[in-house]
Motif scaffolding. Sequence first.
Motif, mmCIF file in Angstrom:
data_model
loop_
_atom_site.group_PDB
_atom_site.id
_atom_site.type_symbol
_atom_site.label_atom_id
_atom_site.label_comp_id
_atom_site.label_asym_id
_atom_site.label_seq_id
_atom_site.Cartn_x
_atom_site.Cartn_y
_atom_site.Cartn_z
ATOM 1 N N GLU A 44 0.646 -1.123 -0.368
ATOM 2 C CA GLU A 44 0.366 -0.577 0.267
ATOM 3 C C GLU A 44 0.893 1.121 -0.158
ATOM 4 O O GLU A 44 0.496 2.111 -0.437
ATOM 5 C CB GLU A 44 -0.695 -0.120 0.880
ATOM 6 C CG GLU A 44 -2.415 -1.264 1.578
ATOM 7 C CD GLU A 44 -3.033 -0.679 2.169
ATOM 8 O OE1 GLU A 44 -2.561 -0.276 2.741
ATOM 9 O OE2 GLU A 44 -4.158 -1.731 2.383
ATOM 10 N N LYS A 45 1.707 1.240 1.302
ATOM 11 C CA LYS A 45 2.943 2.613 0.746
ATOM 12 C C LYS A 45 3.965 2.785 -0.080
ATOM 13 O O LYS A 45 3.428 3.922 -1.453
ATOM 14 C CB LYS A 45 3.842 2.723 2.054
ATOM 15 C CG LYS A 45 5.011 3.413 2.257
ATOM 16 C CD LYS A 45 5.657 2.883 2.929
ATOM 17 C CE LYS A 45 7.045 3.828 3.576
ATOM 18 N NZ LYS A 45 6.543 5.103 2.394
ATOM 19 N N ARG A 46 4.082 1.718 -1.282
ATOM 20 C CA ARG A 46 4.623 2.113 -2.501
ATOM 21 C C ARG A 46 3.533 1.978 -3.636
ATOM 22 O O ARG A 46 3.820 2.958 -4.565
ATOM 23 C CB ARG A 46 4.972 0.484 -3.446
ATOM 24 C CG ARG A 46 5.978 -0.131 -2.802
ATOM 25 C CD ARG A 46 7.120 -1.035 -2.887
ATOM 26 N NE ARG A 46 8.343 -1.783 -2.313
ATOM 27 C CZ ARG A 46 7.163 -2.839 -1.639
ATOM 28 N NH1 ARG A 46 5.826 -3.344 -1.913
ATOM 29 N NH2 ARG A 46 8.415 -3.331 -0.671
ATOM 30 N N ALA A 47 2.597 2.020 -3.725
ATOM 31 C CA ALA A 47 1.120 2.283 -4.310
ATOM 32 C C ALA A 47 0.611 3.893 -4.742
ATOM 33 O O ALA A 47 0.358 4.244 -5.209
ATOM 34 C CB ALA A 47 0.173 1.483 -4.472
ATOM 35 N N ARG A 48 0.939 4.311 -2.428
ATOM 36 C CA ARG A 48 0.720 5.815 -2.690
ATOM 37 C C ARG A 48 1.766 6.698 -2.587
ATOM 38 O O ARG A 48 1.640 7.503 -3.584
ATOM 39 C CB ARG A 48 0.809 5.744 -1.687
ATOM 40 C CG ARG A 48 -1.001 5.614 -0.557
ATOM 41 C CD ARG A 48 -0.844 5.978 0.508
ATOM 42 N NE ARG A 48 0.584 5.578 1.552
ATOM 43 C CZ ARG A 48 -0.246 4.146 2.541
ATOM 44 N NH1 ARG A 48 -0.885 3.764 2.360
ATOM 45 N NH2 ARG A 48 1.157 3.795 3.397
ATOM 46 N N GLU A 49 2.936 6.032 -3.078
ATOM 47 C CA GLU A 49 4.146 6.730 -3.479
ATOM 48 C C GLU A 49 4.094 6.843 -5.392
ATOM 49 O O GLU A 49 4.506 7.571 -5.698
ATOM 50 C CB GLU A 49 5.466 5.866 -3.620
ATOM 51 C CG GLU A 49 5.965 6.452 -1.499
ATOM 52 C CD GLU A 49 7.038 5.348 -1.440
ATOM 53 O OE1 GLU A 49 7.879 4.616 -1.737
ATOM 54 O OE2 GLU A 49 6.948 5.451 -0.027
ATOM 55 N N ALA B 235 1.301 6.511 -6.975
ATOM 56 C CA ALA B 235 0.430 7.804 -7.159
ATOM 57 C C ALA B 235 0.820 9.125 -7.211
ATOM 58 O O ALA B 235 0.256 9.860 -7.466
ATOM 59 C CB ALA B 235 -0.808 7.272 -6.508
ATOM 60 N N ASN B 236 2.190 8.918 -6.313
ATOM 61 C CA ASN B 236 2.338 10.480 -6.196
ATOM 62 C C ASN B 236 2.827 11.456 -6.073
ATOM 63 O O ASN B 236 3.821 12.295 -5.784
ATOM 64 C CB ASN B 236 2.071 11.283 -4.098
ATOM 65 C CG ASN B 236 0.344 11.246 -4.056
ATOM 66 O OD1 ASN B 236 -0.507 11.592 -4.210
ATOM 67 N ND2 ASN B 236 -0.011 9.913 -3.049
ATOM 68 N N ASP C 62 4.755 9.668 -0.256
ATOM 69 C CA ASP C 62 4.355 9.343 1.000
ATOM 70 C C ASP C 62 3.247 10.161 1.441
ATOM 71 O O ASP C 62 3.657 10.502 2.284
ATOM 72 C CB ASP C 62 4.266 7.309 1.483
ATOM 73 C CG ASP C 62 2.996 7.401 2.243
ATOM 74 O OD1 ASP C 62 1.938 7.056 2.755
ATOM 75 O OD2 ASP C 62 3.528 6.441 2.588
ATOM 76 N N LEU C 63 2.228 10.542 1.501
ATOM 77 C CA LEU C 63 1.637 11.911 1.974
ATOM 78 C C LEU C 63 1.186 11.113 3.205
ATOM 79 O O LEU C 63 1.004 12.151 4.023
ATOM 80 C CB LEU C 63 0.773 12.744 1.181
ATOM 81 C CG LEU C 63 0.929 12.618 -0.231
ATOM 82 C CD1 LEU C 63 -0.215 12.901 -0.650
ATOM 83 C CD2 LEU C 63 2.114 14.447 -0.097
ATOM 84 N N TRP C 64 1.631 9.939 3.740
ATOM 85 C CA TRP C 64 0.164 9.320 5.238
ATOM 86 C C TRP C 64 1.291 9.828 6.216
ATOM 87 O O TRP C 64 1.459 9.835 7.016
ATOM 88 C CB TRP C 64 0.339 8.159 4.909
ATOM 89 C CG TRP C 64 -1.110 7.910 4.264
ATOM 90 C CD1 TRP C 64 -1.613 9.007 3.426
ATOM 91 C CD2 TRP C 64 -2.385 7.180 4.476
ATOM 92 N NE1 TRP C 64 -2.770 8.485 2.717
ATOM 93 C CE2 TRP C 64 -2.630 7.427 3.802
ATOM 94 C CE3 TRP C 64 -2.015 5.589 5.400
ATOM 95 C CZ2 TRP C 64 -4.324 6.101 3.549
ATOM 96 C CZ3 TRP C 64 -3.612 5.292 5.319
ATOM 97 C CH2 TRP C 64 -3.751 5.371 4.069
#
Length: 92
Positions: free
Chosen positions: A74-79, A81-82, A86-88
Amino acid sequence: MIGCRLAFGLLSIWYNRRGIMAREIRETPILFGEDARRFLARMEERHPEPPEIRARRLRNYEFMKKAYEHGMAEKRAREAANGGIDLWFDNV
């Protein structure tokens, strides 16, 4: 905010005076004589892990490993996409 910090400071002093908070760790004693012999004999003994406890430990390990891998995916997917951020999480 300052009042909250003051209250926390006073509360921590109260807890510390009552002996509720952790104490510093004492130095490990050095064993001599019969105590040392008993300790070494105890270290030589084998205590095999029962099969049901081993199975439970391995099952828990696999569960935590999958949870970690899922979280990292999930972290890699957020990275991705952004644009690599990772904005979280704070990327300091």
